[in-house]
Write an enzyme that holds these catalytic residues in place. Structure first.
Site, short mmCIF file in Angstrom:
data_model
loop_
_atom_site.label_atom_id
_atom_site.label_comp_id
_atom_site.label_asym_id
_atom_site.label_seq_id
_atom_site.Cartn_x
_atom_site.Cartn_y
_atom_site.Cartn_z
N GLY A 43 0.76 -1.25 0.16
CA GLY A 43 0.16 -0.21 0.23
C GLY A 43 0.91 1.35 -0.12
O GLY A 43 0.53 2.32 -0.43
N ALA A 44 2.36 1.77 0.66
CA ALA A 44 2.74 2.34 1.14
C ALA A 44 3.68 2.67 -0.42
O ALA A 44 3.31 3.63 -0.45
CB ALA A 44 3.72 2.27 2.18
N THR A 223 -0.32 -8.39 -15.29
CA THR A 223 0.85 -8.12 -15.11
C THR A 223 2.22 -9.04 -15.47
O THR A 223 1.71 -10.18 -15.15
CB THR A 223 1.26 -7.03 -14.26
OG1 THR A 223 2.02 -7.53 -12.88
CG2 THR A 223 0.86 -5.50 -14.44
N LEU A 224 2.89 -9.36 -16.18
CA LEU A 224 3.69 -9.78 -17.31
C LEU A 224 5.09 -9.93 -16.41
O LEU A 224 5.98 -10.34 -16.82
CB LEU A 224 3.21 -10.14 -18.50
CG LEU A 224 2.35 -10.90 -18.17
CD1 LEU A 224 1.91 -11.04 -20.16
CD2 LEU A 224 1.94 -13.33 -18.34
N GLU A 227 7.35 -9.22 -19.23
CA GLU A 227 7.19 -8.88 -20.71
C GLU A 227 5.53 -8.41 -20.99
O GLU A 227 4.79 -7.77 -21.83
CB GLU A 227 6.42 -10.19 -21.24
CG GLU A 227 7.12 -11.37 -21.44
CD GLU A 227 8.38 -11.17 -22.38
OE1 GLU A 227 8.33 -10.36 -22.95
OE2 GLU A 227 9.61 -11.34 -21.62
N GLY A 228 5.95 -6.88 -19.68
CA GLY A 228 4.14 -6.52 -19.47
C GLY A 228 3.10 -6.71 -19.30
O GLY A 228 3.48 -7.07 -18.21
N ASP A 251 16.77 -5.54 -8.94
CA ASP A 251 15.98 -5.90 -8.09
C ASP A 251 14.35 -5.71 -8.63
O ASP A 251 13.95 -4.10 -8.54
CB ASP A 251 16.14 -4.75 -6.74
CG ASP A 251 15.79 -5.01 -5.29
OD1 ASP A 251 14.94 -6.31 -5.84
OD2 ASP A 251 16.02 -4.51 -4.71
N ASP A 257 4.43 -2.53 -7.13
CA ASP A 257 3.88 -1.38 -6.71
C ASP A 257 3.72 -0.26 -7.39
O ASP A 257 2.72 0.74 -7.75
CB ASP A 257 4.06 -1.17 -4.96
CG ASP A 257 3.65 -2.69 -4.54
OD1 ASP A 257 2.28 -3.42 -5.11
OD2 ASP A 257 4.79 -3.03 -3.48
N ASN A 283 4.16 0.84 -16.90
CA ASN A 283 5.09 -0.05 -17.65
C ASN A 283 6.54 0.88 -17.24
O ASN A 283 7.36 0.17 -17.05
CB ASN A 283 5.10 -0.98 -19.38
CG ASN A 283 4.44 -1.84 -19.07
OD1 ASN A 283 3.72 -2.36 -17.97
ND2 ASN A 283 3.11 -2.14 -19.99
#
Ligand code: RIB
Length: 310
Positions: A43-44, A223-224, A227-228, A251, A257, A283
Protein backbone atom coordinates in the site's frame (compact mmCIF):
# COMPACT_ATOMS: atom_id res chain seq x y z
CA UNK A 1 -7.74 19.92 4.82
CA UNK A 2 -5.94 19.18 1.53
CA UNK A 3 -7.91 17.23 -1.06
CA UNK A 4 -6.32 13.92 -2.06
CA UNK A 5 -6.86 12.71 -5.60
CA UNK A 6 -5.36 9.28 -4.88
CA UNK A 7 -6.30 7.58 -1.60
CA UNK A 8 -4.54 4.36 -0.62
CA UNK A 9 -5.96 2.10 2.08
CA UNK A 10 -3.22 -0.40 2.75
CA UNK A 11 -0.05 -1.63 4.34
CA UNK A 12 3.27 -0.32 5.61
CA UNK A 13 6.17 -2.72 6.19
CA UNK A 14 9.75 -2.30 7.19
CA UNK A 15 11.66 -4.21 4.52
CA UNK A 16 14.59 -6.29 5.83
CA UNK A 17 16.49 -7.07 2.67
CA UNK A 18 19.36 -9.53 2.04
CA UNK A 19 21.11 -9.60 -1.32
CA UNK A 20 22.35 -13.10 -2.20
CA UNK A 21 23.85 -14.78 -5.29
CA UNK A 22 20.82 -17.10 -5.50
CA UNK A 23 17.62 -17.87 -3.59
CA UNK A 24 18.09 -20.50 -0.82
CA UNK A 25 16.46 -23.95 -1.02
CA UNK A 26 14.25 -25.21 1.87
CA UNK A 27 16.38 -25.89 4.96
CA UNK A 28 19.50 -24.33 3.43
CA UNK A 29 21.69 -21.53 4.83
CA UNK A 30 23.53 -19.41 2.30
CA UNK A 31 25.79 -16.34 2.49
CA UNK A 32 24.42 -13.01 1.38
CA UNK A 33 26.67 -10.08 0.50
CA UNK A 34 24.56 -7.12 1.64
CA UNK A 35 21.80 -6.35 4.15
CA UNK A 36 19.73 -3.17 4.42
CA UNK A 37 16.40 -1.99 5.74
CA UNK A 38 13.95 0.07 3.73
CA UNK A 39 10.39 1.32 3.60
CA UNK A 40 7.95 -1.08 1.98
CA UNK A 41 4.48 -2.59 2.18
CA UNK A 42 2.44 -2.74 -0.99
CA UNK A 43 0.00 0.00 0.00
CA UNK A 44 2.64 2.50 1.05
CA UNK A 45 4.81 1.66 -1.97
CA UNK A 46 1.92 2.41 -4.32
CA UNK A 47 1.15 5.65 -2.52
CA UNK A 48 4.80 6.77 -2.60
CA UNK A 49 5.08 6.07 -6.34
CA UNK A 50 1.90 8.06 -7.06
CA UNK A 51 3.16 10.92 -4.86
CA UNK A 52 6.57 10.99 -6.58
CA UNK A 53 4.81 11.45 -9.92
CA UNK A 54 3.04 14.48 -8.48
CA UNK A 55 -0.22 13.07 -7.13
CA UNK A 56 -1.89 14.59 -4.08
CA UNK A 57 -2.30 11.49 -1.97
CA UNK A 58 -3.65 10.29 1.33
CA UNK A 59 -2.55 7.10 3.06
CA UNK A 60 -4.91 5.32 5.43
CA UNK A 61 -2.91 2.73 7.34
CA UNK A 62 -1.68 1.52 10.71
CA UNK A 63 1.87 1.18 12.04
CA UNK A 64 3.09 0.28 15.54
CA UNK A 65 4.04 2.73 18.27
CA UNK A 66 7.67 1.70 17.84
CA UNK A 67 10.79 3.02 16.16
CA UNK A 68 9.89 1.42 12.80
CA UNK A 69 6.46 3.09 12.99
CA UNK A 70 7.94 6.48 13.91
CA UNK A 71 10.45 6.19 11.06
CA UNK A 72 7.66 5.29 8.67
CA UNK A 73 5.72 8.44 9.55
CA UNK A 74 8.84 10.50 8.81
CA UNK A 75 9.16 8.68 5.48
CA UNK A 76 5.63 9.67 4.49
CA UNK A 77 6.37 13.29 5.38
CA UNK A 78 9.55 13.23 3.26
CA UNK A 79 7.47 11.98 0.34
CA UNK A 80 4.86 14.71 0.76
CA UNK A 81 2.18 12.27 1.93
CA UNK A 82 -0.13 13.61 4.68
CA UNK A 83 0.04 11.54 7.88
CA UNK A 84 -3.37 12.52 9.27
CA UNK A 85 -4.66 8.96 8.74
CA UNK A 86 -1.46 7.09 9.56
CA UNK A 87 -2.63 5.54 12.82
CA UNK A 88 -0.29 4.08 15.45
CA UNK A 89 -1.36 0.90 17.29
CA UNK A 90 -0.35 0.47 20.94
CA UNK A 91 -0.62 -3.30 20.88
CA UNK A 92 1.08 -4.50 17.69
CA UNK A 93 4.41 -3.94 15.99
CA UNK A 94 4.91 -2.23 12.65
CA UNK A 95 4.64 -4.77 9.83
CA UNK A 96 7.90 -6.31 8.63
CA UNK A 97 8.92 -8.03 5.41
CA UNK A 98 11.91 -10.38 5.14
CA UNK A 99 13.13 -10.17 1.56
CA UNK A 100 15.84 -12.12 -0.26
CA UNK A 101 16.94 -10.84 -3.67
CA UNK A 102 19.20 -12.90 -5.97
CA UNK A 103 21.70 -11.68 -8.55
CA UNK A 104 19.04 -11.79 -11.29
CA UNK A 105 16.88 -9.38 -9.32
CA UNK A 106 14.27 -12.04 -8.39
CA UNK A 107 12.97 -12.17 -4.83
CA UNK A 108 11.27 -14.11 -2.05
CA UNK A 109 9.19 -12.14 0.45
CA UNK A 110 7.68 -13.18 3.80
CA UNK A 111 5.52 -10.60 5.58
CA UNK A 112 4.45 -10.38 9.21
CA UNK A 113 1.64 -7.86 8.90
CA UNK A 114 1.47 -6.85 12.60
CA UNK A 115 -0.24 -3.48 13.07
CA UNK A 116 -1.54 -3.54 9.48
CA UNK A 117 -4.12 -6.11 10.57
CA UNK A 118 -5.49 -3.69 13.18
CA UNK A 119 -6.62 -1.09 10.64
CA UNK A 120 -10.37 -1.02 11.25
CA UNK A 121 -13.73 0.43 10.24
CA UNK A 122 -13.34 3.39 12.61
CA UNK A 123 -10.08 4.34 10.90
CA UNK A 124 -11.94 4.32 7.57
CA UNK A 125 -14.85 6.33 8.99
CA UNK A 126 -12.48 9.03 10.24
CA UNK A 127 -11.20 9.38 6.67
CA UNK A 128 -14.63 9.17 4.99
CA UNK A 129 -14.63 12.84 3.93
CA UNK A 130 -11.27 12.37 2.15
CA UNK A 131 -12.27 9.08 0.54
CA UNK A 132 -15.49 10.54 -0.86
CA UNK A 133 -13.65 13.41 -2.59
CA UNK A 134 -10.87 11.35 -4.17
CA UNK A 135 -10.61 10.40 -7.84
CA UNK A 136 -9.07 6.98 -7.24
CA UNK A 137 -8.92 4.57 -4.30
CA UNK A 138 -6.23 1.88 -4.26
CA UNK A 139 -6.44 -1.27 -2.09
CA UNK A 140 -4.47 -4.50 -1.68
CA UNK A 141 -4.56 -7.51 0.70
CA UNK A 142 -1.83 -6.92 3.29
CA UNK A 143 -4.45 -5.53 5.69
CA UNK A 144 -7.61 -7.35 6.76
CA UNK A 145 -9.48 -8.20 3.51
CA UNK A 146 -12.78 -7.11 5.11
CA UNK A 147 -11.36 -3.60 5.61
CA UNK A 148 -10.08 -3.42 2.02
CA UNK A 149 -13.54 -4.41 0.79
CA UNK A 150 -15.25 -1.90 3.07
CA UNK A 151 -12.96 0.84 1.76
CA UNK A 152 -13.74 -0.08 -1.85
CA UNK A 153 -17.47 -0.01 -1.13
CA UNK A 154 -17.15 3.42 0.50
CA UNK A 155 -15.24 4.68 -2.54
CA UNK A 156 -17.71 3.33 -5.09
CA UNK A 157 -20.66 4.73 -3.14
CA UNK A 158 -19.15 8.20 -3.75
CA UNK A 159 -18.31 7.57 -7.41
CA UNK A 160 -14.58 7.14 -6.71
CA UNK A 161 -12.80 4.74 -9.11
CA UNK A 162 -11.40 1.62 -7.41
CA UNK A 163 -8.06 0.09 -8.36
CA UNK A 164 -7.63 -3.24 -6.59
CA UNK A 165 -4.37 -5.17 -6.39
CA UNK A 166 -5.16 -8.61 -4.88
CA UNK A 167 -1.72 -9.09 -3.35
CA UNK A 168 -0.84 -11.32 -1.64
CA UNK A 169 -3.50 -13.40 -3.41
CA UNK A 170 -6.17 -15.44 -1.61
CA UNK A 171 -7.51 -18.55 -3.35
CA UNK A 172 -10.91 -17.99 -1.76
CA UNK A 173 -11.14 -14.25 -2.46
CA UNK A 174 -14.58 -12.90 -1.58
CA UNK A 175 -16.62 -12.53 -4.80
CA UNK A 176 -17.46 -8.93 -3.90
CA UNK A 177 -13.85 -7.87 -4.59
CA UNK A 178 -14.46 -8.56 -8.27
CA UNK A 179 -17.74 -6.69 -8.46
CA UNK A 180 -16.30 -3.70 -6.58
CA UNK A 181 -13.13 -3.39 -8.69
CA UNK A 182 -13.20 -0.88 -11.51
CA UNK A 183 -9.68 -2.02 -12.32
CA UNK A 184 -8.41 -5.36 -11.01
CA UNK A 185 -4.63 -5.59 -11.37
CA UNK A 186 -2.75 -8.79 -10.49
CA UNK A 187 0.53 -10.47 -11.48
CA UNK A 188 0.99 -13.95 -12.98
CA UNK A 189 1.27 -15.82 -9.66
CA UNK A 190 -1.71 -13.99 -8.15
CA UNK A 191 -3.73 -14.76 -11.30
CA UNK A 192 -2.86 -18.45 -10.92
CA UNK A 193 -3.89 -18.55 -7.24
CA UNK A 194 -7.18 -16.84 -8.09
CA UNK A 195 -8.11 -18.99 -11.09
CA UNK A 196 -6.03 -22.19 -10.86
CA UNK A 197 -4.63 -21.44 -14.34
CA UNK A 198 -0.85 -21.15 -14.71
CA UNK A 199 0.12 -17.95 -16.51
CA UNK A 200 3.25 -18.40 -18.60
CA UNK A 201 2.60 -15.97 -21.45
CA UNK A 202 0.35 -13.22 -22.76
CA UNK A 203 -2.18 -15.69 -24.14
CA UNK A 204 -2.65 -17.34 -20.73
CA UNK A 205 -2.93 -13.89 -19.16
CA UNK A 206 -5.71 -13.03 -21.62
CA UNK A 207 -7.63 -16.21 -20.70
CA UNK A 208 -7.30 -15.48 -17.01
CA UNK A 209 -8.32 -11.86 -17.60
CA UNK A 210 -11.53 -13.03 -19.30
CA UNK A 211 -12.33 -15.35 -16.36
CA UNK A 212 -11.87 -12.46 -13.92
CA UNK A 213 -14.15 -10.28 -16.08
CA UNK A 214 -16.81 -12.99 -15.85
CA UNK A 215 -16.50 -12.77 -12.06
CA UNK A 216 -17.59 -9.12 -12.23
CA UNK A 217 -14.49 -6.92 -12.76
CA UNK A 218 -14.90 -4.07 -15.26
CA UNK A 219 -11.26 -4.05 -16.35
CA UNK A 220 -8.52 -6.60 -15.63
CA UNK A 221 -4.77 -6.03 -16.00
CA UNK A 222 -2.46 -9.02 -15.59
CA UNK A 223 1.16 -7.92 -15.23
CA UNK A 224 3.85 -10.15 -16.74
CA UNK A 225 7.11 -8.69 -15.38
CA UNK A 226 9.53 -8.06 -18.28
CA UNK A 227 6.80 -8.94 -20.79
CA UNK A 228 4.64 -5.96 -19.78
CA UNK A 229 0.99 -6.78 -19.19
CA UNK A 230 -2.30 -7.85 -20.73
CA UNK A 231 -5.45 -5.77 -20.36
CA UNK A 232 -9.04 -6.71 -21.04
CA UNK A 233 -12.31 -5.01 -20.16
CA UNK A 234 -16.04 -5.39 -20.55
CA UNK A 235 -15.90 -2.57 -23.13
CA UNK A 236 -12.93 -4.11 -25.02
CA UNK A 237 -13.28 -7.87 -24.40
CA UNK A 238 -10.41 -8.96 -26.67
CA UNK A 239 -7.27 -9.18 -24.51
CA UNK A 240 -4.57 -6.70 -25.48
CA UNK A 241 -0.88 -7.34 -24.78
CA UNK A 242 1.01 -4.15 -23.88
CA UNK A 243 4.75 -5.02 -23.97
CA UNK A 244 7.35 -3.32 -21.78
CA UNK A 245 10.75 -2.04 -22.86
CA UNK A 246 13.62 -4.50 -22.28
CA UNK A 247 15.89 -3.57 -19.37
CA UNK A 248 18.44 -5.40 -17.20
CA UNK A 249 16.84 -5.89 -13.78
CA UNK A 250 18.86 -5.37 -10.62
CA UNK A 251 15.99 -5.76 -8.12
CA UNK A 252 12.38 -6.38 -9.08
CA UNK A 253 11.04 -5.95 -5.51
CA UNK A 254 8.07 -3.58 -5.55
CA UNK A 255 8.01 -3.19 -9.35
CA UNK A 256 4.34 -4.22 -9.36
CA UNK A 257 3.63 -1.54 -6.74
CA UNK A 258 5.43 1.06 -8.85
CA UNK A 259 3.15 0.05 -11.75
CA UNK A 260 -0.03 0.26 -9.63
CA UNK A 261 1.00 3.61 -8.08
CA UNK A 262 1.77 5.04 -11.52
CA UNK A 263 -1.53 3.77 -12.91
CA UNK A 264 -3.41 5.38 -9.99
CA UNK A 265 -1.65 8.66 -10.83
CA UNK A 266 -2.69 8.50 -14.51
CA UNK A 267 -6.26 7.50 -13.68
CA UNK A 268 -6.57 10.48 -11.35
CA UNK A 269 -4.74 13.14 -13.35
CA UNK A 270 -5.11 12.05 -17.01
CA UNK A 271 -8.55 10.41 -17.06
CA UNK A 272 -8.95 11.30 -20.75
CA UNK A 273 -5.93 9.15 -21.78
CA UNK A 274 -6.82 5.74 -23.28
CA UNK A 275 -6.18 3.01 -20.71
CA UNK A 276 -3.63 1.40 -23.04
CA UNK A 277 -1.54 4.58 -22.96
CA UNK A 278 -1.78 4.80 -19.15
CA UNK A 279 -0.61 1.18 -18.94
CA UNK A 280 2.29 1.81 -21.37
CA UNK A 281 3.48 4.74 -19.27
CA UNK A 282 3.07 2.76 -16.04
CA UNK A 283 5.11 -0.10 -17.57
CA UNK A 284 7.81 2.40 -18.39
CA UNK A 285 7.92 3.76 -14.82
CA UNK A 286 7.99 0.25 -13.30
CA UNK A 287 10.78 -0.79 -15.65
CA UNK A 288 12.86 2.14 -14.41
CA UNK A 289 12.28 0.97 -10.82
CA UNK A 290 13.77 -2.49 -11.45
CA UNK A 291 17.10 -1.01 -12.48
CA UNK A 292 17.98 0.14 -8.94
CA UNK A 293 18.21 -1.80 -5.66
CA UNK A 294 15.52 -1.49 -2.99
CA UNK A 295 11.79 -0.91 -3.05
CA UNK A 296 10.80 2.76 -2.57
CA UNK A 297 14.46 3.77 -3.06
CA UNK A 298 14.12 2.68 -6.69
CA UNK A 299 10.93 4.63 -7.47
CA UNK A 300 11.50 7.51 -9.88
CA UNK A 301 10.46 11.13 -9.27
CA UNK A 302 8.60 13.11 -11.90
CA UNK A 303 11.53 15.49 -12.37
CA UNK A 304 13.84 12.63 -13.46
CA UNK A 305 11.39 11.20 -16.01
CA UNK A 306 10.94 12.04 -19.72
CA UNK A 307 8.39 14.83 -20.08
CA UNK A 308 6.40 12.85 -22.66
CA UNK A 309 5.14 10.69 -19.77
CA UNK A 310 3.14 13.71 -18.54
O1 RIB B 1 5.53 -5.60 -3.26
C1 RIB B 1 6.73 -5.46 -2.55
C2 RIB B 1 6.44 -5.31 -1.10
O2 RIB B 1 5.85 -6.51 -0.65
C3 RIB B 1 7.63 -5.11 -0.22
O3 RIB B 1 7.94 -3.76 -0.03
C4 RIB B 1 7.25 -5.81 1.06
O4 RIB B 1 7.13 -4.96 2.13
C5 RIB B 1 5.96 -6.55 0.75
O5 RIB B 1 4.87 -5.87 1.24
Amino acid sequence: MAVAEVVVVGSCMTDLVSLTPRLPKAGETIHGHKFFTGFGGKGANQCVQAARLGAKTSMICKVGKDSFGNDYIENFKKNGIPTEFVNQAEDAATGAASIVVNSEGQNFIVIVAGANLLLNSNDLKRAAHVISKAKVMVCQLEISPAISLEAMKMAQASGVKTLFNPAPALADLNQEFYTHSDIFCCNESEAEILTGIAVGNAEDAGRVGCILLERGCKTVIVTLGPEGCVMVSTKAPTPKHVPAQKVTPVDTTGAGDSFVGALAFYLAYYPQLPLEEMVKRSNCIASISVQTTGTQTSYPYRKSLPQNLF
